[in-house]
Design an enzyme around this catalytic site. Structure first.
Site, mmCIF file in Angstrom:
data_model
loop_
_atom_site.group_PDB
_atom_site.id
_atom_site.type_symbol
_atom_site.label_atom_id
_atom_site.label_comp_id
_atom_site.label_asym_id
_atom_site.label_seq_id
_atom_site.Cartn_x
_atom_site.Cartn_y
_atom_site.Cartn_z
ATOM 1 C CG HIS A 339 58.721 79.162 5.820
ATOM 2 N ND1 HIS A 339 59.305 79.996 4.888
ATOM 3 C CD2 HIS A 339 59.273 79.481 7.004
ATOM 4 C CE1 HIS A 339 60.196 80.765 5.491
ATOM 5 N NE2 HIS A 339 60.200 80.476 6.786
ATOM 6 C CE LYS A 530 57.977 73.901 -8.882
ATOM 7 N NZ LYS A 530 57.809 75.143 -8.157
ATOM 8 N NE ARG A 531 62.961 67.585 -1.604
ATOM 9 C CZ ARG A 531 63.381 67.293 -0.384
ATOM 10 N NH1 ARG A 531 64.233 68.084 0.233
ATOM 11 N NH2 ARG A 531 62.987 66.195 0.222
ATOM 12 C CE LYS A 536 57.487 71.748 -3.523
ATOM 13 N NZ LYS A 536 57.556 73.230 -3.446
ATOM 14 C CB THR A 642 62.041 81.208 -3.667
ATOM 15 O OG1 THR A 642 62.319 79.851 -3.302
ATOM 16 C CG2 THR A 642 61.492 81.948 -2.457
ATOM 17 C CE LYS A 646 65.998 80.840 -5.977
ATOM 18 N NZ LYS A 646 66.055 79.538 -5.272
HETATM 19 C C1 26Q Z 1 59.772 69.277 9.950
HETATM 20 C C2 26Q Z 1 59.800 68.325 10.968
HETATM 21 C C3 26Q Z 1 60.674 67.261 10.913
HETATM 22 C C4 26Q Z 1 61.533 67.154 9.833
HETATM 23 C C5 26Q Z 1 61.516 68.092 8.819
HETATM 24 C C6 26Q Z 1 60.617 69.164 8.878
HETATM 25 C C7 26Q Z 1 60.584 70.165 7.791
HETATM 26 C C8 26Q Z 1 61.760 70.531 7.144
HETATM 27 C C9 26Q Z 1 61.744 71.451 6.116
HETATM 28 C C10 26Q Z 1 59.408 70.772 7.388
HETATM 29 C C11 26Q Z 1 59.401 71.688 6.364
HETATM 30 C C12 26Q Z 1 60.569 72.033 5.716
HETATM 31 C C13 26Q Z 1 60.645 73.001 4.613
HETATM 32 C C14 26Q Z 1 59.639 73.716 4.174
HETATM 33 C C15 26Q Z 1 59.773 74.603 3.014
HETATM 34 O O1 26Q Z 1 60.783 74.600 2.334
HETATM 35 N N1 26Q Z 1 58.777 75.430 2.744
HETATM 36 C C16 26Q Z 1 58.846 76.343 1.619
HETATM 37 O O2 26Q Z 1 59.331 77.590 2.105
HETATM 38 C C17 26Q Z 1 59.588 78.475 1.028
HETATM 39 C C18 26Q Z 1 60.208 79.727 1.619
HETATM 40 O O3 26Q Z 1 59.268 80.452 2.332
HETATM 41 C C19 26Q Z 1 58.302 78.781 0.268
HETATM 42 O O4 26Q Z 1 58.637 79.569 -0.836
HETATM 43 C C20 26Q Z 1 57.636 77.488 -0.197
HETATM 44 O O5 26Q Z 1 56.392 77.777 -0.771
HETATM 45 C C21 26Q Z 1 57.478 76.546 0.982
HETATM 46 O O6 26Q Z 1 56.967 75.299 0.543
#
Ligand code: 26Q
Length: 793
Positions: A339, A530-531, A536, A642, A646
């Site tokens: 991702h 968004k975050r 971004k 995503t 929406k």
């Molecule tokens: C990793 C290690 C330790 C703690 C947290 C994490 C961690 C947690 C969540 C790393 C990444 C995430 C989330 C990533 C994320 O949301 N990515 C998004 O995924 C979406 C679905 O595929 C995409 O549409 C977005 O572009 C992408 O940023």
């Protein structure tokens, strides 16, 4: 319907719980039937393993899918509260950060609606995503105790308890047959208790399961300690066990190296695999020859990738399979979805941590690596650099396990989440792996569920759509294409505009309440939610608001306000608690909002708000009311996005870069219905090494003015210097996000937006075309791809 309430006194909360419990009770029968059917028919079972499921509220979605909305409304008519108000009482299940977690939730809805036997496996965090408060313009985090009032949807199923081992050490022994086996001993065991949540399909009788694990202390563990008289130790250990599922890590782009996080990952992976194997053994005994044909595990990023060595461990150490046999099974059941391309989000764990916490797992990783590196050596004979580069173990003074490499090596499928993203994976980050195993790689562009993101969240537009097209689109969103035939239909244009206006009115009520800012529905609603992350580029948006502010003041002083297109700009999103720059951007947005909204000469033309605590249920109100959706990441950085989909479904127009799924949205709707700007991914890469932001600032009088005002301290009069890090980042030749480089192009695109918005009819036609062309971004389409190309279900 039995509403579960007698005539006695009750609060609105009681009513919500009564309705939710009654809806859940109505699902129990079909839920059981679904389980039995999937057992009997031996359909392929998919386990979707994810550390995050951002489910949001369940009631409205369940009523829609089960076709119980009207009946519920009727039942409620004898009480003083309407259905919508009751739905508002449900706490969001915020078990995720953002896109990745919400994608998992959309996928569950699509899988159930498409009659697929897919089980979600996740963690039942006691505390979900933190609640965000804004105090003096700064983000403050508050714990999210979402289970405080109980969770009417979950069912605790203690007969599925499993034990997950930690720490200890390994020993080997020769068994009666002369085989050398390994046992992992002196472990500290934690119990995993299953809590099931129903996932109703759309009007098809299927109820799938989201199984969330809670960690608890094992009883006999306590007992031994207690017998030794060490009561306090026993209680303290109990605490340690229960810590594992206490809290969701609120980082959406990693905070590497936290031990508790690895514990969560192993806890989820081990519990889920034991559950799957127990299931298999109860039906087939210990003959695993058919296992890989009947099961797939989809890994939602590398977060659950420790499932790879864990499946090997269970098969080899517990069921005594030979290594090759176990590897054959593992490497034919694991599939990995990536991702992100951001290097800081790639998971690496210190070998030392594995050695202590998961000693047996580390041995297995070493064995996997040794055998795999033989293949690498075969493919690139004599190339020791390649061996070091591709090794699962990254050497150095502190060696690390590269989780993505582990996942790729063990998976039969590796996919990205949008065309550009997959292309960048195979040509960049994973190019050596692509050279070795091109057949593993594939693209599956993300999607979002049209049930929640159109039918449920936008009832007014749904009514219009059903009147024109019937209701098939809810199950097959491609049917929305038929709308393209109505873009000249005056009455449709009228209805379309009226729906948007009504939705904007409703959103304004929420914004007034949450932000204390009046949004005027006749003004353009321009939204970025968004975050908060530098890539971004909320900063680009903020700089543009500063520009609009200056432009408005100038127009007022010159008496030329008739050229202005009035707009309300909304930004919302959470910053990771440890991400200082993201938090500073929130502060800047809030200070700017204060400045803009308190200038009564400006507010007829420009209003700006930062919405606190953006979450799934906020988006359900925001996307139906948005005119302009901002998807403005630096090209090549947003894997898919995503939220963009929406907004499109709900008839917003997009201003965006050639990034992630924007590219495919643009393809579908055409350039004339999309406001494209900025460098593309290749141009970003080419410019990076000799990027001179000062040149771009010099070339843009508008940006010069914006920087001048920002640097003057105008937005932080009481707090001198606080925005220095932001100013520096814009001017730094090392700014990876290249905000200055895209500013002028962005500003010009925004001018095109204004010109387009002035022409109400053609704007509405563009809006209709966006909805009409959004069918490809239904998660049903995405899941059909996973089903046919990966799961072969
Ligand atoms: C990793 C290690 C330790 C703690 C947290 C994490 C961690 C947690 C969540 C790393 C990444 C995430 C989330 C990533 C994320 O949301 N990515 C998004 O995924 C979406 C679905 O595929 C995409 O549409 C977005 O572009 C992408 O940023």
């Amino acid at each position: 319907m039995n509403n579960g309430l007698g005539q006695e006194e009750h609060t609105e909360h009681d009513l919500f719980h009564a309705l939710a419990s009654s809806v859940k009770d109505q699902m129990l029968g079909s839920w059981r039937e679904t389980r039995t059917k999937d057992g009997h028919y031996r359909t392929k079972q998919v386990a979707y393993l994810s550390l995050e499921f951002l489910m949001g509220r369940a009631l409205g979605n369940a009523l829609l899918n089960l076709e119980l909305t009207d009946e519920s409304r009727q039942v409620l008519s004898q009480y003083a509260i309407g259905l919508e108000a009751l739905e508002e009482l449900e706490h969001d299940a915020g078990l995720g950060n953002g896109g990745l977690g919400r994608l998992a939730a959309c996928f569950l809805d699509s899988c159930a609606s498409m009659d697929l036997a897919v089980t979600g496996y996740g963690i039942r965090y006691e505390y979900g995503m933190f609640a965000q408060k804004i105090v003096d313009g700064y983000q403050v985090e508050r714990p999210d105790r979402w289970l405080r009032d109980g969770n009417p949807w979950e069912v605790r199923v203690p007969n599925h308890n499993v034990i997950v081992p930690f720490f200890g050490h390994t020993e080997s022994y020769i068994d009666k047959g002369g085989r050398r086996n390994v046992i992992w001993v002196d472990t500290q065991d934690v119990m995993a208790v299953a809590y099931d949540m129903p996932v109703p399909g759309y009007r098809n009788g299927r109820i799938n399961t989201l199984r969330l694990w809670k960690s608890e202390a094992t009883d006999d563990f306590d007992l031994t300690e207690f017998n030794q008289g060490d009561y306090t130790e026993a209680v303290a250990r109990k605490n340690l066990a229960e810590q594992i599922t206490m809290v969701l890590y609120p980082n959406d782009a990693s905070e590497n190296g936290k031990e508790l996080r690895l514990r969560q990952q192993y806890f989820l992976s081990s519990a889920s695999l034991q559950d799957l194997l127990n299931n298999w053994v109860s039906q087939h005994g210990t003959d695993f020859s058919g296992f890989a044909k009947a099961n797939v595990m989809q890994l939602n990023d590398t977060h659950p990738s420790v499932a790879v060595p864990e499946l090997m461990r269970l098969l080899v150490d517990h069921y005594f399979l030979e290594w090759d046999q176990a590897w054959e099974i593992t490497s034919n059941t694991m599939a990995y979805t990536n991702h992100t391309l951001l290097p800081e989000a790639l998971e690496r764990w210190p070998v030392r941590m594995f050695q202590q916490m998961l000693p047996r797992i580390l041995e297995i990783i070493y064995e996997i690596n040794a055998r795999y590196l033989d293949d690498v050596a075969h493919h690139w004979p004599g190339d020791s650099e390649m061996l070091a580069k591709m090794s699962i173990i990254e050497e150095g003074c502190e060696p690390h396990v590269r989780m993505a490499y582990l996942a790729i090596v063990a998976s039969f499928s590796v996919n990205g989440v949008a065309g550009l993203h997959t292309q960048l994976l195979t040509s960049g980050l994973f190019k050596e792996f692509y050279a070795l195993w091109p057949e593993k790689f594939n693209n599956r562009t993300n999607g979002v569920t049209p049930r929640r993101w159109l039918a449920h969240c936008n009832p007014k537009l749904t009514e219009v759509l059903i009147k024109r097209l019937g209701g098939e689109w809810v199950k097959d969103l491609k049917h929305l294409h038929a709308l393209n035939a109505f873009t000249e239909d005056k009455s449709l244009l009228e209805e379309w505009r009226a729906v948007k206006l009504a939705n904007k009115r409703e959103l304004s009520v929420m914004i007034a309440k949450e932000c204390g800012v009046e949004f005027v529905p006749s003004m353009m609603f321009d939204v970025q939610v968004k975050r908060i992350h530098e890539y971004k580029r909320q900063l680009l948006n903020i700089l543009h608001v500063i520009h609009l502010y200056q432009k408005t003041i100038t127009a007022i002083s010159e008496g030329k306000t008739d050229k202005l297109v009035p707009r309300c700009v909304l930004i919302g999103g959470k910053a990771a608690p440890g991400y200082a720059m993201a938090k500073l951007l929130i502060k800047l947005a809030n200070n700017l909002a204060h400045m803009v909204n308190s200038d009564l000469d400006v507010t007829p033309y420009l209003r700006f708000a930062f919405l606190p605590n953006y979450n799934v249920s906020a988006m359900e109100k925001i996307c139906p009311a948005t005119d302009l959706s901002q998807q403005i990441s630096t090209a090549g950085k947003e894997a898919s996005g995503t939220g963009n989909m929406k907004f499109m479904m709900n008839g917003a127009l997009t201003i965006g870069t050639l990034d992630g799924a924007n590219i495919e949205m643009l393809e579908e709707v055409g350039e004339e219905n999309f406001f494209l700007f900025g460098l593309d991914a290749q141009e970003v890469k080419l410019l990076q090494p000799n990027y001179q932001p000062e040149d771009f600032i010099k070339q843009s009088p508008a940006l010069q003015q914006v920087m001048g005002l920002l640097e003057s301290g105008h937005f932080n009069l009481q707090e001198p210097g606080i925005f220095e890090p932001i100013i520096e980042s814009i001017k730094s030749p090392n700014d990876p996000w290249m905000t200055a480089a895209d500013f002028e192009s962005y500003r010009l695109a925004q001018e095109r937006v204004e010109d387009a918005y002035k022409e109400s009819n053609s704007w509405t036609q563009m809006s209709i075309r966006n909805t009409a062309c959004s069918g490809r971004f239904s998660s049903d389409v995405t899941i059909a791809g996973y089903r046919d190309k990966i799961w072969r279900a």
